[in-house]
Design an enzyme around this catalytic site. Sequence first.
Site, short mmCIF file in Angstrom:
data_model
loop_
_atom_site.label_atom_id
_atom_site.label_comp_id
_atom_site.label_asym_id
_atom_site.label_seq_id
_atom_site.Cartn_x
_atom_site.Cartn_y
_atom_site.Cartn_z
N ARG A 1 7.50 -8.74 5.41
CA ARG A 1 6.14 -9.01 4.79
C ARG A 1 6.54 -10.10 3.57
O ARG A 1 6.01 -9.78 2.61
CB ARG A 1 5.60 -7.70 4.29
CG ARG A 1 4.31 -7.70 4.74
CD ARG A 1 3.63 -6.49 4.54
NE ARG A 1 3.97 -5.10 4.84
CZ ARG A 1 4.24 -3.98 4.27
NH1 ARG A 1 3.96 -3.71 2.91
NH2 ARG A 1 4.70 -2.98 4.85
N ARG B 1 0.50 -10.22 -0.17
CA ARG B 1 -0.37 -10.13 -1.53
C ARG B 1 0.73 -10.21 -2.73
O ARG B 1 -0.17 -10.47 -3.83
CB ARG B 1 -1.14 -8.93 -1.40
CG ARG B 1 -2.14 -9.16 -0.39
CD ARG B 1 -2.95 -7.58 -0.19
NE ARG B 1 -1.92 -6.71 0.51
CZ ARG B 1 -2.47 -5.67 1.09
NH1 ARG B 1 -3.55 -5.24 0.61
NH2 ARG B 1 -1.36 -4.95 1.73
N ARG C 1 -6.25 -16.01 0.92
CA ARG C 1 -6.91 -15.09 1.56
C ARG C 1 -8.37 -14.91 1.13
O ARG C 1 -9.40 -14.80 1.77
CB ARG C 1 -6.27 -13.81 1.20
CG ARG C 1 -6.87 -12.53 1.82
CD ARG C 1 -5.72 -11.15 1.53
NE ARG C 1 -6.35 -10.14 2.09
CZ ARG C 1 -7.40 -9.34 1.83
NH1 ARG C 1 -8.17 -9.66 0.77
NH2 ARG C 1 -7.42 -8.24 2.50
N ASP D 1 -0.02 -9.72 13.00
CA ASP D 1 -0.09 -8.32 12.59
C ASP D 1 0.31 -7.63 14.08
O ASP D 1 0.16 -8.15 14.95
CB ASP D 1 -1.43 -7.54 12.22
CG ASP D 1 -1.04 -6.33 11.70
OD1 ASP D 1 -0.80 -6.26 10.58
OD2 ASP D 1 -1.57 -5.39 12.18
N TYR E 1 -1.45 4.19 16.24
CA TYR E 1 -2.70 3.60 15.81
C TYR E 1 -3.72 3.87 16.74
O TYR E 1 -4.99 4.18 16.24
CB TYR E 1 -2.67 2.01 15.27
CG TYR E 1 -1.73 2.02 13.95
CD1 TYR E 1 -2.13 2.08 12.80
CD2 TYR E 1 -0.20 1.62 14.19
CE1 TYR E 1 -1.58 2.01 11.58
CE2 TYR E 1 0.44 1.61 12.91
CZ TYR E 1 -0.34 1.80 11.69
OH TYR E 1 0.67 1.83 10.36
#
Length: 351
Positions: free
Chosen positions: A26, A30, A39, A76, A153
Site C-alpha cells: 500500500r 491515503r 482521489r 484492488d 469477501y
Amino acid sequence: MTLKNNRFLRALRRDPVDCTPVWLMRQAGRYLPEYRATRKAAGSFLAMAKTPDIACEVTLQPLRRFPLDAAILFSDILTVPDAMGLGLYFVEGEGPKFERPLRSPADIARLAVPDMETDLRYVMDAVRTIRRELDGSVPLIGFSGSPWTLACYMVEGGGSKDWGRVKALALNEPAAMHQLLSTVTDAVIAYLAAQRAAGAQALQVFDTWGGVLSPAMYREFSLPYLARIARELKTADVPVILFGKGNAPHLDDLFASGADAIGVDWTVTLEDAARRNQGRVALQGNLDPAMLYGNPDAVRAQVRATLDSYAAGNGGSRDGHVFNLGHGLSPDMNPEHVAALVDEVHAYSRR
Ligand code: CP3
C-alpha cells in the site's frame, strides 16, 4: 527491456545485489497528500482504479518521493469478484462491499471466469500505461488476492470480524466451497497471466485472511490453491511472491510450494524464517507497520534489526531478502518516517 534498477528482481532470484531492495505494501495510498488530492478530483477509489491514466499517476506518486525499488499496480484484489458479477462498491469508513454476495451453492455453480481483456480490460490497460511511463526505471509488480481471501469477501459480502459465514460454508458445504475456490483459482491464474502478458514483471498473491484458519483448514482451503497458482504461473523470468498474513505456522509448506518468494508478517522473526528456508526461496518482509509510528531514529533502528535478523538466519548473507512491511501502510502514517525507512534500508544494507 533492460531495467535501470533491477535489484528487486535479482533479490527474488537470490542473486547478489548492491543493497537490499525495498517496496512497501500500500505504498500508494491515503497517507500521501498527493493521493488524497487525486482521489478527491476523481471522486472515489473505484473511479481511480478503473481509469488507467489515474491508476498510473497514483502508482507513480510514491516513486517520486522515495527511491523505492519496485512499483505496484494501483488496483484492488476485489476487481476479480466484481468482474464475476458480484457488484463491488465502497462505503466510507466501512470498506469494500458486494451487492450480490454468494449465498448458496447455486450462486457458486453459476460463477464463471471473466474475460481478462474485456471485463478486466481497465486493469490490463493500467499495467500497459504504467510500464510505458516507468520507462524501465524499476520493475512493475502485478497482483491478485488469494482464492481463500477472495472467497472470504465473496461469501461474507464485505469484511468481517470472525468470517463466520465463509467458515460455515467450508464446514457445511465443503464440495461447494471447493468448487468456489477452484473457479476463483482459475480466474486468479488467468488474471495474473494477463497482467504478465500486459507487462507485469513480478506477481504477488495476497492471502490476507489465510491466517484466520486453523492449521487443518488452512491446509485444506488455502494452501493447495496457492500452490496451484505458483506451479501454473512458474516461468524463468517473472517471479511469483506468495504473501500471507499469519502464515508463519505454514512456512515449511510454503517454501516447498513452487513460489519464488514468500512474504511474511512480523509474527515470525526473519532469522527463524530464513533458517527454516535454507536458501530455497527469497523472503520478503517483515517490519510491523506500526513501527512507523515511532520517530525517524526509532524507525531506522527497527529497519537495521530487521535486516540483521534476516542475515543471522541466512548464514550472514543479506542476499535473497526483499525489505517490506509485514502488512500495508495505514492512512495516518507520516511520509517522513517512510522516507527514513527507505533510506535506512539502502544505506545500512549497502554491500
Ligand atoms: O500496495 C499497493 O500500493 C497497491 C494497491 C492495493 C490496494 N489494495 C489499494 C487500495 C493493493 C495491493 C490492495 C489489495 C487489497 N485490497 C487487499 C490485500 C492486501 C491487504 O491489505 O491485505 C485487500 C484485503 C483489499 C480489500 C480492500 N480494498 C480493503 C480492505 C480496502 C480498505 C477500505 C478502507 O476504507 O480502508 C480497500 C480499498 C483500497 N485499496 C484503498 C487502497 C489505496 C483505500 C481506498 C481509498 O482511497 O479510500
